[in-house]
Each structure stands twice: as C-alpha cells, then as structure tokens.
Design an enzyme around this catalytic site. Sequence first.
Site, PDB file in Angstrom:
ATOM      1  N   ARG A 217       3.388 -69.015   8.143  1.00  0.00           N
ATOM      2  CA  ARG A 217       2.690 -67.811   8.587  1.00  0.00           C
ATOM      3  C   ARG A 217       1.548 -67.589   7.610  1.00  0.00           C
ATOM      4  NH1 ARG A 217       4.920 -61.993  10.548  1.00  0.00           N
ATOM      5  NH2 ARG A 217       5.184 -63.287  12.396  1.00  0.00           N
TER       6      ARG A 217
ATOM      7  N   HIS B 229      -0.023 -66.776  17.900  1.00  0.00           N
ATOM      8  CA  HIS B 229       1.376 -66.505  17.557  1.00  0.00           C
ATOM      9  C   HIS B 229       2.257 -67.148  18.640  1.00  0.00           C
ATOM     10  CE1 HIS B 229       4.785 -64.830  15.743  1.00  0.00           C
ATOM     11  NE2 HIS B 229       4.655 -63.550  16.029  1.00  0.00           N
TER      12      HIS B 229
ATOM     13  N   ARG C 144      13.566 -64.178  19.937  1.00  0.00           N
ATOM     14  CA  ARG C 144      12.903 -65.005  18.923  1.00  0.00           C
ATOM     15  C   ARG C 144      13.907 -66.005  18.348  1.00  0.00           C
ATOM     16  NH1 ARG C 144       8.443 -63.142  16.233  1.00  0.00           N
ATOM     17  NH2 ARG C 144       8.426 -65.269  15.412  1.00  0.00           N
TER      18      ARG C 144
ATOM     19  N   GLN D  80       6.141 -66.292  19.341  1.00  0.00           N
ATOM     20  CA  GLN D  80       6.416 -65.033  20.043  1.00  0.00           C
ATOM     21  C   GLN D  80       6.379 -65.243  21.554  1.00  0.00           C
ATOM     22  OE1 GLN D  80       7.092 -61.853  18.556  1.00  0.00           O
ATOM     23  NE2 GLN D  80       7.746 -61.502  20.663  1.00  0.00           N
TER      24      GLN D  80
ATOM     25  N   ASP E 108      -0.038 -54.755  21.763  1.00  0.00           N
ATOM     26  CA  ASP E 108       0.199 -55.097  20.360  1.00  0.00           C
ATOM     27  C   ASP E 108      -0.552 -54.071  19.518  1.00  0.00           C
ATOM     28  OD1 ASP E 108       0.872 -56.455  18.017  1.00  0.00           O
ATOM     29  OD2 ASP E 108      -0.547 -58.103  18.309  1.00  0.00           O
TER      30      ASP E 108
ATOM     31  N   CYS F 238       5.355 -57.349  20.818  1.00  0.00           N
ATOM     32  CA  CYS F 238       5.948 -58.298  19.868  1.00  0.00           C
ATOM     33  C   CYS F 238       6.609 -57.580  18.689  1.00  0.00           C
ATOM     34  CB  CYS F 238       4.904 -59.289  19.385  1.00  0.00           C
ATOM     35  SG  CYS F 238       3.550 -58.552  18.453  1.00  0.00           S
TER      36      CYS F 238
HETATM   37  N1  NVA Z   1      -1.171 -59.039  15.946  1.00  0.00           N
HETATM   38  C1  NVA Z   1      -0.125 -58.739  14.991  1.00  0.00           C
HETATM   39  C2  NVA Z   1       1.153 -59.394  15.383  1.00  0.00           C
HETATM   40  C3  NVA Z   1       2.310 -59.125  14.459  1.00  0.00           C
HETATM   41  C4  NVA Z   1       3.556 -59.849  14.838  1.00  0.00           C
HETATM   42  C5  NVA Z   1      -0.566 -59.190  13.611  1.00  0.00           C
HETATM   43  O1  NVA Z   1      -1.127 -60.290  13.493  1.00  0.00           O
HETATM   44  O2  NVA Z   1      -0.357 -58.456  12.645  1.00  0.00           O
HETATM   45  N1   CP Z   2       6.778 -60.139  16.123  1.00  0.00           N
HETATM   46  C1   CP Z   2       6.828 -60.644  14.859  1.00  0.00           C
HETATM   47  O1   CP Z   2       6.360 -61.765  14.601  1.00  0.00           O
HETATM   48  O2   CP Z   2       7.427 -59.843  13.954  1.00  0.00           O
HETATM   49  P1   CP Z   2       7.457 -60.016  12.354  1.00  0.00           P
HETATM   50  O3   CP Z   2       6.043 -59.799  11.872  1.00  0.00           O
HETATM   51  O4   CP Z   2       8.402 -58.973  11.894  1.00  0.00           O
HETATM   52  O5   CP Z   2       7.920 -61.410  12.036  1.00  0.00           O
END
Ligand code: NVA
Ligand code: CP
Length: 300
Positions: free
Chosen positions: A104, A131, A287, A134, A219, A259
């Site tokens: 990540r 992502h 997930r 997800q 989101d 998500c």
């Molecule tokens: N768009 C959000 C998704 C979090 C799971 C982010 O990147 O923070």
């Molecule tokens: N939806 C998701 O990826 O959640 P986290 O940021 O908690 O991993």
Amino acid sequence: MSHQNFLTLLDLEPETLRGLVRRAIELKKLQQAGTPHETLKHKILAMVFEKSSTRTRMSFEAGMAQLGGHAIFLSPRDTQLGRGETVEDSARVLSRMADVIMIRTFEHEKIERFSAHSRVPVINALTDLYHPCQLLADMQTYFEQRGDISGKTVAWIGDGNNMCHSYINAARQYGFTLNIACPEGYDPEAGILQAAGASALIIRDPLDAARNADLVVTDVWASMGQEEEQAKRERAFADYQVDSRLMQAAAGDALFMHCLPAHRGEEVTAGVIDGPQSVVWDEAENRLHAQKALLEFLLR
Ligand code: NVA
Ligand code: CP
C-alpha cells in the site's frame, strides 16, 4: 518473470476475476462452517504499508493465518524503506524471503518499479491510482446479494479517485455500465476512462447518474494524502452526498456500497450507510474472503 502480479484489475482475464468471486464465496462458506482450508501452508506474505489501514491489514493477515500461512507487517517507520533504501533493492530482498508481497503506497509507479524487481507476485493494496483488492470484495458482495453484475448499472458518486478508477476497470472486466457523477475538476484520469469506452461515462449530475442504478457507490471526498485539501473538497463535493433522495432515484432494490472508512454527513448520510440498502459490513468482511481467493490464485 513468470509470476502473476495483481496491480490492477486489468492484470487478470475477466474469466479469472469471475473465478475469484466464485472461490471467495466458497472460502467464506468453509470459514463459516469451521472447515479447515490450509491451502497455503507455510507460505509467507510480506505486507508493506506506507499508508494507514484497518481492513486491508486485518484481512490479509487473518486470511494468511486461515490459509495456514503467515503474514509479516512492514511499515516505513521501522524498515530501511523508510530510511531511503530503494524500492528496487527492497523488492529484491523481500522477494527472496516472502512468497507473495502486498504493498500500500502513494505513487502507482512505485509499485510498478517494485514488481519489476520482485521474484514473487506483488499485490496492489491501494495506490493513489487504484484499489483493485477492494473491487474483488465489492464484486463478491454484489454477486452474493443480487447475482451476476453483468449488464447492470452502477453509479459512482464523488471523487474520480483510486476507487473510481478501479470501478472503471471493473466495469470493463465484469461487464456493467458505470455512471460517474463527480464535480468538475475531480474527474477520473482521462486515459483510464477512455480505455473503458462505453462501459464508463461521466454523467456529472448525481441524481441523473443514480437514476435506476442497481448499485450506488461512494468514497471519501479527501483520500489519504489529501488531508490538507479537506476544506476545499468539502465545498466542491457539497452536492455529491449520497442521501435518501439519491437512493430513491436508484432502482427499488439498489444496494449501497462504500469501501470505508466513511464520514457520515459528508459523502453519505447516516440514514443511507446505516440503512437497509447498505451492504458495507458484508463488503468489508468480503475483503477477507476475496483476498484469500486471490492469494490462492497467485500462489497456485
Ligand atoms: N480513496 C480512499 C480509499 C481508502 C480505502 C483513499 O485512498 O484514502
Ligand atoms: N477499504 C480499505 O481499504 O480500508 P483500510 O484503509 O482500512 O484498509
């Protein structure tokens, strides 16, 4: 390199992606029945997190344990990656010890560089651009609740962000139409959208995008790394909240997904996310099952 990565949904064939949904549903049943399914005994997953996470860390770590393997959490705060060891060198070293690596991070290009120097499969656990994990969970959730998503209409309400980009790719791969309602200036990347052809289109107006949709998704307005834009984004996205009026414009049996983490009162009202059309808790749980199916596939 002969291994398969999962950096975007386009890395796998549509039939493979459907197979992952089927296997995820099977794995969920096995886990719920308490039937052991240690298909990845002694396998090691390295998990590199340069951004925060609740669901992703928990699901990968629990998933590896349930499959009989092991997961190792690595954060930049206490690895040499955080002190400037290169992505390439980190990839070379980690991939000599782990069987699969999950990352990540911020720039998508970083995970591409990492995977180019890895000996083992690399999984995108979120970048600024995509992502895809997800989406595996979201597709599983839709299939469980309503059957095949092919031919259905999905409304994306909000930012043209990493999740939106993955929904655009999912529209191509799973055969649904994506209506995107985002304020001007917050469109998804033009190249990603154009590559989807007629599968994804910008509708702009949230009510128009949601009309007769089978699934409504949103989101956060400010993603990780955009915290300083919060106030500006709150103004830009004020008309892009998923509320009961918007859900009423959707099909009668429409589902709501997010998500998570969510901000009630911003991108979604409490009434919708905590209401009867919301499947966000199943979505979050999935997930676990979807990524177990992915890990099995990559390590088959
Ligand atoms: N768009 C959000 C998704 C979090 C799971 C982010 O990147 O923070
Ligand atoms: N939806 C998701 O990826 O959640 P986290 O940021 O908690 O991993």
